[in-house]
Design an enzyme around this catalytic site. Structure first.
Site, mmCIF file in Angstrom:
data_model
loop_
_atom_site.group_PDB
_atom_site.id
_atom_site.type_symbol
_atom_site.label_atom_id
_atom_site.label_comp_id
_atom_site.label_asym_id
_atom_site.label_seq_id
_atom_site.Cartn_x
_atom_site.Cartn_y
_atom_site.Cartn_z
ATOM 1 N NE ARG A 213 -2.789 -1.426 3.523
ATOM 2 C CZ ARG A 213 -3.396 -2.548 3.945
ATOM 3 N NH1 ARG A 213 -4.292 -3.133 3.188
ATOM 4 N NH2 ARG A 213 -3.127 -3.063 5.120
ATOM 5 C CG PHE A 229 -10.881 -8.149 -5.682
ATOM 6 C CD1 PHE A 229 -11.890 -9.102 -5.695
ATOM 7 C CD2 PHE A 229 -10.166 -7.913 -6.847
ATOM 8 C CE1 PHE A 229 -12.164 -9.833 -6.854
ATOM 9 C CE2 PHE A 229 -10.443 -8.627 -8.009
ATOM 10 C CZ PHE A 229 -11.437 -9.586 -8.012
ATOM 11 C CG ASP A 251 -15.212 -6.111 -1.535
ATOM 12 O OD1 ASP A 251 -14.016 -6.248 -1.219
ATOM 13 O OD2 ASP A 251 -16.076 -6.994 -1.342
ATOM 14 C CB SER A 252 -18.810 -8.832 -4.579
ATOM 15 O OG SER A 252 -18.001 -9.604 -3.728
ATOM 16 C CB ALA A 281 -14.052 -8.012 -9.528
ATOM 17 C CG ASP A 299 -5.226 -7.808 -2.611
ATOM 18 O OD1 ASP A 299 -4.715 -8.925 -2.790
ATOM 19 O OD2 ASP A 299 -5.314 -7.274 -1.483
ATOM 20 C CB CYS A 339 -3.339 -13.783 -1.034
ATOM 21 S SG CYS A 339 -5.111 -13.947 -1.201
HETATM 22 N N1 SAH Z 1 -7.272 -5.531 -0.959
HETATM 23 C C1 SAH Z 1 -7.842 -5.751 0.340
HETATM 24 C C2 SAH Z 1 -8.061 -7.207 0.668
HETATM 25 C C3 SAH Z 1 -8.886 -7.963 -0.333
HETATM 26 S S1 SAH Z 1 -9.713 -9.345 0.344
HETATM 27 C C4 SAH Z 1 -7.001 -5.056 1.399
HETATM 28 O O1 SAH Z 1 -5.925 -4.503 1.088
HETATM 29 O O2 SAH Z 1 -7.396 -5.043 2.551
HETATM 30 C C5 SAH Z 1 -10.717 -9.837 -0.968
HETATM 31 C C6 SAH Z 1 -12.013 -9.075 -1.127
HETATM 32 O O3 SAH Z 1 -12.585 -9.468 -2.361
HETATM 33 C C7 SAH Z 1 -13.090 -9.334 -0.083
HETATM 34 O O4 SAH Z 1 -13.415 -8.128 0.553
HETATM 35 C C8 SAH Z 1 -14.291 -9.893 -0.861
HETATM 36 O O5 SAH Z 1 -15.539 -9.382 -0.391
HETATM 37 C C9 SAH Z 1 -14.005 -9.404 -2.251
HETATM 38 N N2 SAH Z 1 -14.580 -10.208 -3.352
HETATM 39 C C10 SAH Z 1 -14.638 -11.554 -3.448
HETATM 40 N N3 SAH Z 1 -15.141 -11.911 -4.656
HETATM 41 C C11 SAH Z 1 -15.410 -10.762 -5.328
HETATM 42 C C12 SAH Z 1 -15.927 -10.466 -6.642
HETATM 43 N N4 SAH Z 1 -16.272 -11.437 -7.491
HETATM 44 N N5 SAH Z 1 -16.034 -9.174 -6.992
HETATM 45 C C13 SAH Z 1 -15.672 -8.184 -6.150
HETATM 46 N N6 SAH Z 1 -15.179 -8.412 -4.912
HETATM 47 C C14 SAH Z 1 -15.043 -9.681 -4.500
#
Ligand code: SAH
Length: 395
Positions: A213, A229, A251-252, A281, A299, A339
């Protein structure tokens, strides 16, 4: 030797343990001692009776996780010593500062405590057990945390409902083992974050992206940023401080979007540069105008939680990255991550390579990213490396 059940290895199965790899696979064991229960502390010996180590027994492919290669009692003073060593590393990394009090104090095997994760948010420590053995040690660990010198932990929240093996039937309850709720606002590199350890994912925050970040912040000036995400909006808040022209967080999960908005408001109240959207996404990227963003973060959650899901996961990374390559503005920068522990650095890079080739654009790798220094990788346990990222310059 202390009085505990002994696992004897099959002949010749000590090789990786002699090189300090902390896992004893069930196939390497010649006997299961009678009367033993999952979560017990056991000793491991070679076929010829040479002592190997002490660890927690668990039913499954990893039968014992070695806690110490010496014949040590696994009690409060054992945990106190390990926690102190973990804290010494974090102090030397200068993670415990007036403007930073969110970091991982214990990263499982990386801190010689397999099965245990501890994240610190100010005066609250959030503890996650990934093994029945650590579950049974939770109270001792909680007390040892509060007794650490040079760290003022007043509250210990135990959050293992989703991390313990379901089959162990431990029925863990998420609860405070010490203290209770106080401030849930933590500081990371001078920025403020609401940490929802009660209802949020993992321990409430993804501390593992802190260094990435900070790097993103340095690329953000005057850019139009898409944080895909976003979860708690970590990357978005840094992009705002870095002088981004505009930041869109997606985010979803509606809960994640509420958290992101709260974190933006905490740091940049009434700042109209930011917009947060609860949307899928893939759908968002499909509908997005080409060239709308020149800094994109991808991410996603772990696409492969297990090896069996690897092929689909690689296809997922390729599909997702291809959409970003298709839409990112010329001169754009893409931060893309995986990850999934089951996906190797090379496999991830190959998936991103395939996506780039599909887009027919000129793409260069300008940085290769990994997990931060408070997520150390025990050199004898390469499986501890899980976070991989690439920063790409797209023409
Ligand atoms: N980048 C974040 C962590 C991401 S965790 C940070 O720095 O803190 C992954 C995230 O993806 C979760 O919040 C989850 O709700 C979201 N997610 C999962 N599937 C998704 C999709 N199809 N579209 C959008 N978001 C999604």
């Amino acid at each position: 030797m202390k009085n505990r059940a002994v696992f004897t290895l099959r002949r010749g199965k000590e090789e990786s343990l002699d090189r300090f790899h902390p896992w004893v696979f069930s196939g390497a064991i010649s006997n299961i001692p009678t009367g033993i229960e999952e979560g017990d502390v056991v000793a491991v010996e070679t076929f010829d009776g040479r002592f190997i180590g002490v660890g927690h027994y668990q039913i499954g492919s990893i039968a014992v996780r070695i806690l110490d290669f010496n014949d040590t009692e696994i009690d409060k003073s054992f945990f106190a010593k390990r926690l102190k060593e973990a804290l010494t590393l974090r102090k030397s990394l200068r993670l415990d500062r007036f403007d930073n009090n969110a970091y991982r104090l214990v990263h499982g095997e990386g801190d010689f405590l397999p099965g245990l994760v501890v994240d610190v948010y100010g005066k609250t420590a959030v503890v996650q057990a990934h093994s029945p053995g650590m579950h049974y040690c939770r109270d001792v660990i909680a007390i040892a945390l509060t007794e650490l010198e040079d760290l003022e932990i007043a509250n210990v929240y135990y959050k293992s409902e989703t991390t313990l093996p379901y089959k162990a039937r431990l029925d863990p309850v998420n609860e405070y083992l010490v203290g209770g709720f106080d401030s849930n606002i933590a500081k990371e590199n001078g920025l403020l974050f609401h940490i929802d350890w009660l209802k949020g994912q993992k321990t409430g925050f993804f501390v593992d992206q802190r260094e990435n970040r900070a790097l993103l912040e340095s690329f953000s000036a005057n850019r139009s940023v898409l944080n895909m995400f976003c979860y708690t909006g970590g990357f978005s808040v840094y992009a705002m401080r870095g002088g981004a022209r505009k930041v869109v967080s997606v985010d979803s999960s509606a809960k994640a979007i509420a958290l992101t908005s709260a974190n933006i408001n905490l740091n940049f109240p009434d700042d109209t540069r930011h917009k947060a959207l609860a949307e899928d996404a893939f759908k968002y990227l499909d509908n997005m105008a080409s060239g709308e963003h020149d800094l994109i973060i991808l991410d996603p959650p772990a696409f492969a939680k297990h090896r069996s899901a690897l092929r689909n996961a690689l296809r997922g990374y390729q599909r997702l990255n291809a959409k970003a390559f298709e839409k990112i503005a010329p001169g754009g920068i893409l931060f893309t991550f995986s990850c999934s522990q089951a996906v190797s650095r090379e496999q991830f890079r190959l998936a991103v390579f395939s996506a780039a080739a599909q887009s027919q654009r000129r793409v260069r790798i300008i940085k290769q990213l990994t997990q931060p220094s408070d997520h150390p990788i025990n050199i004898y346990h390469p499986e501890g490396e899980y976070l991989k990222g690439l920063v790409l310059y797209v023409e």
